[in-house]
Design an enzyme around this catalytic site. Structure first.
Site, PDB file in Angstrom:
ATOM      1  N   LEU A  19      37.984  17.103   9.951  1.00 49.40           N
ATOM      2  CA  LEU A  19      37.671  18.405  10.559  1.00 49.40           C
ATOM      3  C   LEU A  19      36.863  19.278   9.600  1.00 49.40           C
ATOM      4  O   LEU A  19      36.907  19.078   8.384  1.00 49.40           O
ATOM      5  CB  LEU A  19      38.986  19.084  10.950  1.00 49.40           C
ATOM      6  CG  LEU A  19      39.803  18.266  11.977  1.00 49.40           C
ATOM      7  CD1 LEU A  19      41.267  18.674  11.968  1.00 49.40           C
ATOM      8  CD2 LEU A  19      39.204  18.417  13.375  1.00 49.40           C
ATOM      9  N   PRO A  20      36.160  20.281  10.152  1.00 53.70           N
ATOM     10  CA  PRO A  20      35.201  21.001   9.302  1.00 53.70           C
ATOM     11  C   PRO A  20      35.793  21.997   8.309  1.00 53.70           C
ATOM     12  O   PRO A  20      35.259  22.144   7.213  1.00 53.70           O
ATOM     13  CB  PRO A  20      34.290  21.716  10.312  1.00 53.70           C
ATOM     14  CG  PRO A  20      34.997  21.680  11.616  1.00 53.70           C
ATOM     15  CD  PRO A  20      35.960  20.546  11.586  1.00 53.70           C
ATOM     16  N   THR A  70      37.788  18.037   3.948  1.00 50.78           N
ATOM     17  CA  THR A  70      37.824  18.687   2.640  1.00 50.78           C
ATOM     18  C   THR A  70      38.415  20.068   2.821  1.00 50.78           C
ATOM     19  O   THR A  70      37.860  20.894   3.553  1.00 50.78           O
ATOM     20  CB  THR A  70      36.414  18.795   2.037  1.00 50.78           C
ATOM     21  OG1 THR A  70      35.935  17.479   1.772  1.00 50.78           O
ATOM     22  CG2 THR A  70      36.438  19.571   0.727  1.00 50.78           C
ATOM     23  N   LYS A 122      38.574  15.767  -5.497  1.00 46.67           N
ATOM     24  CA  LYS A 122      37.297  16.013  -4.833  1.00 46.67           C
ATOM     25  C   LYS A 122      36.664  17.321  -5.301  1.00 46.67           C
ATOM     26  O   LYS A 122      35.475  17.375  -5.596  1.00 46.67           O
ATOM     27  CB  LYS A 122      37.452  16.032  -3.307  1.00 46.67           C
ATOM     28  CG  LYS A 122      36.135  16.444  -2.640  1.00 46.67           C
ATOM     29  CD  LYS A 122      35.845  15.814  -1.319  1.00 46.67           C
ATOM     30  CE  LYS A 122      34.376  16.092  -0.974  1.00 46.67           C
ATOM     31  NZ  LYS A 122      34.054  15.908   0.420  1.00 46.67           N
TER      32      LYS A 122
END
Lengths: 294, 294, 294, 294
Positions: A64-65, A95, A170
């Site tokens: 998902l964004p 992220t 990340k």
């Protein structure tokens, strides 16, 4: 075993397609009906909500964004947490900031669910080719269970330690990347400004201690890395806005942890300044345009 | 053919020794009599001044600590320029600012001499082992002449283009190095602060886009790169003060060229701040101490 | 007319006391029973919850430590919004981010309530003396109603325009203050380092274009401003942590508005670095300790 | 007693004119013949070289553009040092780095001359009106001698302590000014971006702790300070290039003194970046254009 897949955007759609190609039974959901139809055409089964996906699957992926979407899909009305039976495995490949990741994992755990974070890198090209990198934050046993499934979608499956660590790794990687790209831009601009050929300069740096991925693989000076976006009008790749978002996750997480980041904070502002000049959707290596004088 | 060698310090002495080992006839000069005696013991011939060295040699190397020393040895009283016959080759291996390098090369050229800049990297270990990197700024013909001689002292002989380009490449590389090391320190500190094991973090970064020499070869977190100074109390390697000097060359050259360097300027100040805390003579990877909270 | 007052901490307690001194009927609430008792001893009436305060008053002030507390007191269980009758005036004097302020004001408006933000400056000394500055974000009519009441507690009542503007003005002022104090620290440290007497230096700057509140009223060099915390061991005043919090509001609000802040972001990190060295609770002018070399 | 005046540019010409108006006998010299003719028309006597000026005067002023010109005029061929009789007073009103100032003063002293540095601020308007500020670095006795003469040209004569201190004070003031102007630009841009009227914002700041000369006298937002260059297309005042030069003196002097300047170094780069966008000759308050989004 059914695998759930929620979020069929630029990244999620090809990832789900790779699971289907590998013969997995996949149940999908997205607010974009066309994306759902496309997945169904490849063999997926459609579900009406995240809750319904979770109710039919023992393993659910989400791509998902933003953190807001992630929270909504997991803990909102008709969300995953409402549908998942105890013992279900949940894997968020979005992220998000580490704090959100860890809060959701704790919520899942309190409900008897097992959750991992597994943010990805590699872009849409990697998603289609099945060569993504997954940075996985999970308990050891869960990692062992997930790895073979992730191999249908990626090549490099990194065990980052416990829950939330995937997101931490990340943002640390992307923080370093954003700074390195900016630093490479400063070094390349200075050297060319002082009369050195950009190919010669990059080649010398790449055999020396200044070497980095931004200099040897994705050089921001046009023509130096022939396949990189810099050699193709800064089209494609990770956009200035995406990198700005990632650096902001890092700077905010650092602030919450009382960790000073002098270069990270400066880099965040430089990307914002560059985005404001109209470069927001171009590849992030275009940050060199802030520096070039020619 | 005699080869002159002026400057027998930590770098110059082993370099001259390697020329002697290779069977070259070497004429040396240094203000430190003990260093001269040591070279003579290995077969060198001593000369009383740079002028006298130049008078006896068709090729002269200099390895000196600062631009001021370089100017003195080339253009001061009893200097090289006064002693060298037309056609003599002069090679300055010191690290100086590009402007000084180019001025001296122009002066040499006006006197019928041929001069190149060839700053080195690789440290005293590389100097002894004969594995230095030379970044050579020279006309193509001169480069061809020099390369075989430089191979007695180094392994990686980089042709950086015309005169002065060796210095430009060196400061650009070291600028990028200084920033990358600081950025790696920020990323490692943040990740560990947020709960990831430093070995896992470095490993993940090194297989991703944040990868750089400072993360994969010379990691600032103790124990991650077993052979690096960070794993040995930050002893050895290039000192904070040396890197500060190099970054200052870059920032000053950038200012003269009207080239903004946002991260370079910030990094220069961070190294100064760290040097002031008593770390000036320790390895430059100790910059991570500015960031660590544990 | 009853005036409600929620939050009787270091700032709120003397403010409520000043309202009582001015003959106002005040209904108070705080989780700290001792603080409530002290106010009652001065003539206040105690209420059990923010809801009960609001139910009894046509004007309610809140002075709370963080945005989280503010949201809780206004919109949480037994909160103000649940108790206030339509038409009630609500004034939040806490320092919160502008977005939170504007969201709450919109929520209040949707319920028929009228809300203003009025963050304060002047410290506990100003709170006791009734000489605070209020930066008021309110509709014009509401400002006119509030001003006479605020004059019981403060001297300088600034009309910042519409709702939320009080918070914006406060963070902009404090952003500029935090940078100016750091810049004054750099200028003072440099000048003294280069041999100028700090009193002479400050005096010269204060009659020139470098003049600012941080140089002429609150100079960070000990002894230059005799009444300032710098002359008293950096005790008292606004702490490093408080200023760090305010700068963080500014940097975060700027990020949300896509407004780059190069110096603001750097200053935020410098305050974090200084707080980590053990100076967090000292006056913010102690930032000069990051710079002093003597 | 003759007064020498070398350097009849935008600043020097009106300064010399004010000395003549005050009835002083002035001997002038400049490489620009027209400037010399104009001074002669006002009553000055022309001399052919700095040496000849010095030979005829017991007090000599210099107002020159760069340290290089200053060194040339004092110690070059036909320079002041060659012409001045022992006991002559020399006053350099140019802005140069403190190190150059102190070296020249030491050279003068070694030759039996007495030298002071007295850099100026106030611009060409102040030079014409005789309202300049002089920041004087001189021995106490010399300061007492100079003050009445400086009063013919300026209003604010600041005793900065010993030799070289005038330059130190000037660069410290201008360092603080350059940062304050940039910080004011960040605060004004953020506040307006978040919806506050620029006049209201400036007014609030100017009655609070963010107040500085850049906010209350020379505000960078057009219209806020009606007489300032920002309200007149950023024409007039001190240019971006001039402020960049001054900040560079400060940053370089700081580096030589091992004094870190985090904000000063960042500000230097921002002015360079802005100058490169074509704003170099506009007033330095135009730095706000780097930030404005509208």
């Amino acid at each position: 075993m059914n695998i759930g897949f929620i979020g069929l955007g630029n990244m999620g759609a090809p990832m789900a397609a790779n699971l289907l190609k590998a013969g997995q039974a996949v149940v999908v959901c997205d607010i974009n009906a066309a994306a759902v139809d496309a997945a169904v055409a490849l063999g997926a089964v459609a579900a009406a909500s995240p809750q319904e996906v979770a109710a039919q699957c023992s393993l659910v992926f989400t791509v998902l964004p933003t953190p807001k979407h992630v929270r909504q899909v997991y803990t909102g009305a008709q969300g995953i947490m409402d549908g998942a039976a105890p013992g279900t495995f949940l894997v968020d490949c979005s992220t998000v900031d580490p704090q959100t990741a860890r809060e959701l994992i704790a919520t899942a755990s309190a409900r008897g669910l097992r959750m991992a974070d597994a943010p990805i890198s590699g872009g849409t090209i990697g998603a289609k080719a099945g060569t993504l990198t997954f940075m996985v934050g999970a308990e050891a046993e869960l990692f062992a269970r997930l790895e073979p499934v992730l191999r249908h979608m990626g090549k490099n499956i990194i065990d980052c330690g416990g829950p939330g660590n995937g997101q931490v790794v990340k943002i640390c990687n992307n923080l370093l990347l954003a700074i390195s790209m900016t630093a490479t831009s400063e070094a390349m601009s200075l050297g060319v400004n002082l009369g050195v050929d950009p190919h010669v300069l990059a080649s010398a740096i790449n055999s020396s201690s200044g070497r980095c991925w931004s200099s040897d693989t994705y050089n921001p000076w046009p023509g130096v890395s022939p396949d990189a976006p810099a050699s193709h009008g800064y089209v494609g790749g990770g956009s200035i806005e995406t990198v700005l978002k990632d650096v902001t996750f890092a700077v905010d997480a650092a602030h919450a942890a009382k960790q000073p980041l002098m270069l990270g904070a400066a880099t965040q502002q430089l990307y914002q300044m560059h985005a404001n000049s109209g470069w927001g959707t171009k590849d992030f290596s275009s940050i060199i345009q802030l520096y070039r004088k020619d």
